[in-house]
Motif scaffolding. Structure first.
Motif, short mmCIF file in Angstrom:
data_model
loop_
_atom_site.label_atom_id
_atom_site.label_comp_id
_atom_site.label_asym_id
_atom_site.label_seq_id
_atom_site.Cartn_x
_atom_site.Cartn_y
_atom_site.Cartn_z
N VAL A 231 8.02 84.77 6.28
CA VAL A 231 6.67 85.12 6.75
C VAL A 231 6.72 86.53 7.35
O VAL A 231 7.60 86.83 8.17
N LEU A 232 5.81 87.38 6.93
CA LEU A 232 5.72 88.75 7.43
C LEU A 232 4.34 88.96 8.05
O LEU A 232 3.34 88.53 7.47
N ASP A 233 4.29 89.60 9.18
CA ASP A 233 3.02 89.92 9.84
C ASP A 233 2.74 91.41 9.68
O ASP A 233 3.61 92.25 9.94
N GLN A 234 1.54 91.72 9.25
CA GLN A 234 1.13 93.11 9.05
C GLN A 234 -0.26 93.32 9.65
O GLN A 234 -1.03 92.36 9.84
N ARG A 235 -0.61 94.59 9.92
CA ARG A 235 -1.91 94.91 10.50
C ARG A 235 -2.30 96.31 10.05
O ARG A 235 -1.46 97.21 10.01
N PHE A 236 -3.55 96.47 9.68
CA PHE A 236 -4.06 97.81 9.37
C PHE A 236 -5.53 97.87 9.79
O PHE A 236 -6.17 96.83 10.05
N THR A 237 -6.06 99.07 9.90
CA THR A 237 -7.45 99.25 10.34
C THR A 237 -8.27 99.92 9.23
O THR A 237 -7.74 100.67 8.41
N LEU A 238 -9.55 99.60 9.25
CA LEU A 238 -10.50 100.18 8.30
C LEU A 238 -11.69 100.74 9.07
O LEU A 238 -12.16 100.09 10.02
N PRO A 239 -12.21 101.90 8.70
CA PRO A 239 -13.36 102.49 9.41
C PRO A 239 -14.69 101.90 8.93
O PRO A 239 -15.63 102.62 8.62
N HIS A 240 -14.76 100.58 8.89
CA HIS A 240 -15.96 99.89 8.42
C HIS A 240 -16.20 98.67 9.31
O HIS A 240 -15.25 98.08 9.84
N PRO A 241 -17.45 98.24 9.48
CA PRO A 241 -17.76 97.08 10.33
C PRO A 241 -17.14 95.80 9.78
O PRO A 241 -16.96 95.65 8.56
N PRO A 242 -16.80 94.84 10.65
CA PRO A 242 -16.18 93.59 10.20
C PRO A 242 -17.01 92.83 9.17
O PRO A 242 -16.46 92.27 8.21
N ALA A 243 -18.34 92.80 9.33
CA ALA A 243 -19.19 92.07 8.39
C ALA A 243 -19.07 92.65 6.99
O ALA A 243 -19.01 91.92 5.98
N LYS A 244 -19.01 93.98 6.90
CA LYS A 244 -18.88 94.63 5.60
C LYS A 244 -17.51 94.35 4.98
O LYS A 244 -17.41 94.10 3.77
N VAL A 245 -16.47 94.37 5.81
CA VAL A 245 -15.13 94.09 5.31
C VAL A 245 -15.03 92.64 4.84
O VAL A 245 -14.46 92.34 3.79
N PHE A 246 -15.62 91.71 5.61
CA PHE A 246 -15.57 90.30 5.25
C PHE A 246 -16.30 90.06 3.93
O PHE A 246 -15.86 89.27 3.09
N ALA A 247 -17.43 90.73 3.75
CA ALA A 247 -18.15 90.62 2.49
C ALA A 247 -17.33 91.18 1.33
O ALA A 247 -17.34 90.64 0.22
N MET A 248 -16.59 92.25 1.59
CA MET A 248 -15.72 92.83 0.58
C MET A 248 -14.63 91.84 0.16
O MET A 248 -14.29 91.71 -1.01
N PHE A 249 -14.09 91.11 1.14
CA PHE A 249 -13.04 90.14 0.85
C PHE A 249 -13.57 88.99 0.00
O PHE A 249 -12.78 88.24 -0.58
N ASP A 250 -14.88 88.84 -0.06
CA ASP A 250 -15.47 87.79 -0.90
C ASP A 250 -15.61 88.24 -2.35
O ASP A 250 -15.85 87.42 -3.24
N ASP A 251 -15.45 89.53 -2.60
CA ASP A 251 -15.52 90.07 -3.96
C ASP A 251 -14.11 90.06 -4.54
O ASP A 251 -13.36 91.03 -4.39
N ILE A 252 -13.75 88.96 -5.17
CA ILE A 252 -12.37 88.75 -5.62
C ILE A 252 -11.95 89.81 -6.63
O ILE A 252 -10.83 90.32 -6.60
N ALA A 253 -12.84 90.15 -7.56
CA ALA A 253 -12.50 91.15 -8.59
C ALA A 253 -12.23 92.50 -7.95
O ALA A 253 -11.30 93.22 -8.35
N ALA A 254 -13.03 92.87 -6.93
CA ALA A 254 -12.82 94.16 -6.27
C ALA A 254 -11.52 94.17 -5.48
O ALA A 254 -10.80 95.17 -5.47
N ILE A 255 -11.21 93.06 -4.82
CA ILE A 255 -9.95 92.97 -4.07
C ILE A 255 -8.76 93.09 -5.02
O ILE A 255 -7.78 93.78 -4.75
N ALA A 256 -8.84 92.41 -6.17
CA ALA A 256 -7.75 92.49 -7.16
C ALA A 256 -7.56 93.91 -7.64
O ALA A 256 -6.43 94.36 -7.88
#
Length: 397
Positions: free
Chosen positions: A211-236
């Protein structure tokens, strides 16, 4: 040479072998499943024990050609098995292994005892394990480990299985149907496409080996990032070497990840399921895949949680990455190197994610080149090492 069609660790296999080839040599030499150990090669020491149609069997004295149509499970195939997971933890806790050479066969035999014994009777456990020899431990820790797992499972009201699920008398494997009515079924299994065996209908939970723990930051609001994570094709599209082979669905994502490690190229075909919790801005991705060329298999789990930063204008993405790798490629999974590689990969993923959310195209590589990444990691390590030499311990002037 004789062509043998059987299932090994839930994967259809069809390979040629000489009639004299033992099942142990077949899985070790032809499938690179070297967790099955060879000791006496006379069926005495038990190091080579595997499951043949669910029953423990000595693979060193079993001919591979005699296993036509059988289901064979080696120690690698028990990575996600609930009983074996409990036994591994108990073996560690009770100091039930030293050199570890007997351990794979010992775990297979112990699993059978845990399934069928009604209680943790020491004498019955010792008799049940008498076919597995250990030159290191003196057996005390092994017996205690098996006792503790049986006691814990019976305390959870998990009843023993009569004869551990056996339905036929006779040697292991003798219960296989041999009538002609089963031939169409065997032919269908043997000719099943690789993508079907690599992408099982059910994506199981498992206990990661690393198990590895990692952390990074994005200059975008959490709601927008969470919605992005729902776009499986875009994440891939943001993950180096990843491509989808079918339209994605939350309950099942089928894809491919291409990896190159120096001269070794691998293509892991597999499937994953996606879980999301909008209330906590968290989720989980569980996947499994196999590489037909190297006979390697992997299971992976990514847990993520989004944390607001800068009053909600930015997001910290906290990741927990767990995986288990078996087969030929497992020899490259040294924890220190993998940890450094994971940092680099996450950095590339974060950069691609930021570019995508900002309206630019992600810079996705056609394959995941561990050689180029490892070169960067090595240079970084050398820089840190020489920095300590010239500036003193800790980098202080």
């Amino acid at each position: 040479m004789t062509t043998i069609a059987l299932h090994v660790n839930r994967r259809a296999v069809e390979l040629s072998a000489e009639p004299r080839t033992s099942l142990a040599d077949f899985v070790r030499d032809r499938l690179d499943l070297t967790g099955t150990h060879l000791g006496c090669e006379h069926g005495v020491c038990g190091a080579c024990t595997v499951l043949l149609d669910g029953v423990p069997a000595r693979s060193c004295i079993t001919y591979a050609v005699a296993c036509e149509g059988a289901d064979v499970t080696t120690i690698e195939g028990l990575d996600e098995d609930e009983v074996t997971t409990e036994l591994r933890a108990a073996f560690t806790r009770e100091h039930a292994l030293q050199c570890g050479y007997c351990t794979p066969g010992m775990l297979v035999a112990a699993r059978d005892l845990v399934l069928r014994l009604p209680d943790a009777d020491e004498r019955r456990i010792r008799v049940g394990l008498s076919g597995n020899l250990c030159r290191c431990t003196g057996y005390v820790g092994i017996v205690r480990a098996v006792q503790s797992v049986i006691e814990a499972r019976r305390a959870r009201n998990i009843a023993p299985q009569a004869d551990a699920g056996r339905t036929h008398l006779g040697p292991a494997g003798s219960g296989r149907a041999t009538s002609t009515r089963d031939e169409p079924r065997r032919a269908t299994q043997a000719s099943a496409p690789a993508s079907e065996s690599a992408a099982p209908g059910r994506i199981p939970d498992f206990t990661p080996a690393t198990v590895l723990d990692q952390r990074f930051t994005l200059p975008h609001p959490p709601a927008k990032v969470f919605a992005m994570f729902d776009d499986i094709a875009a994440i891939a599209a943001c993950l180096p070497g990843v491509s989808l082979t079918a339209p994605p669905k939350p309950e099942r994502v089928v894809g491919l990840i291409r990896v190159r490690l120096g001269p070794i190229a691998a293509a892991f075909e597999g499937a994953a399921r996606v879980e999301r919790d909008p209330a906590t801005l968290s989720g989980r991705i569980v996947g499994i895949g196999t590489d037909q060329r190297s006979h390697s298999a992997t299971q992976g789990e990514i847990r993520y949680r989004l944390v607001p930063l800068e009053g909600g204008a930015a997001t910290a993405v906290e990741l927990s990455i767990g995986y288990t790798l078996t087969g030929m490629l497992a020899q490259f999974g040294r924890p220190g190197l993998v940890r450094d590689l994971a940092r680099r990969l996450i950095a590339e993923f974060a950069g691609n994610l930021d570019r995508h959310m900002s309206g630019a195209s992600p810079e996705q590589a056609a394959e995941l080149s561990f050689w180029s990444i490892a070169s960067d990691v090595l240079r970084a390590r050398l820089a840190r090492m020489f920095g300590r030499v010239f500036t003193g311990k800790g980098g202080a002037e």
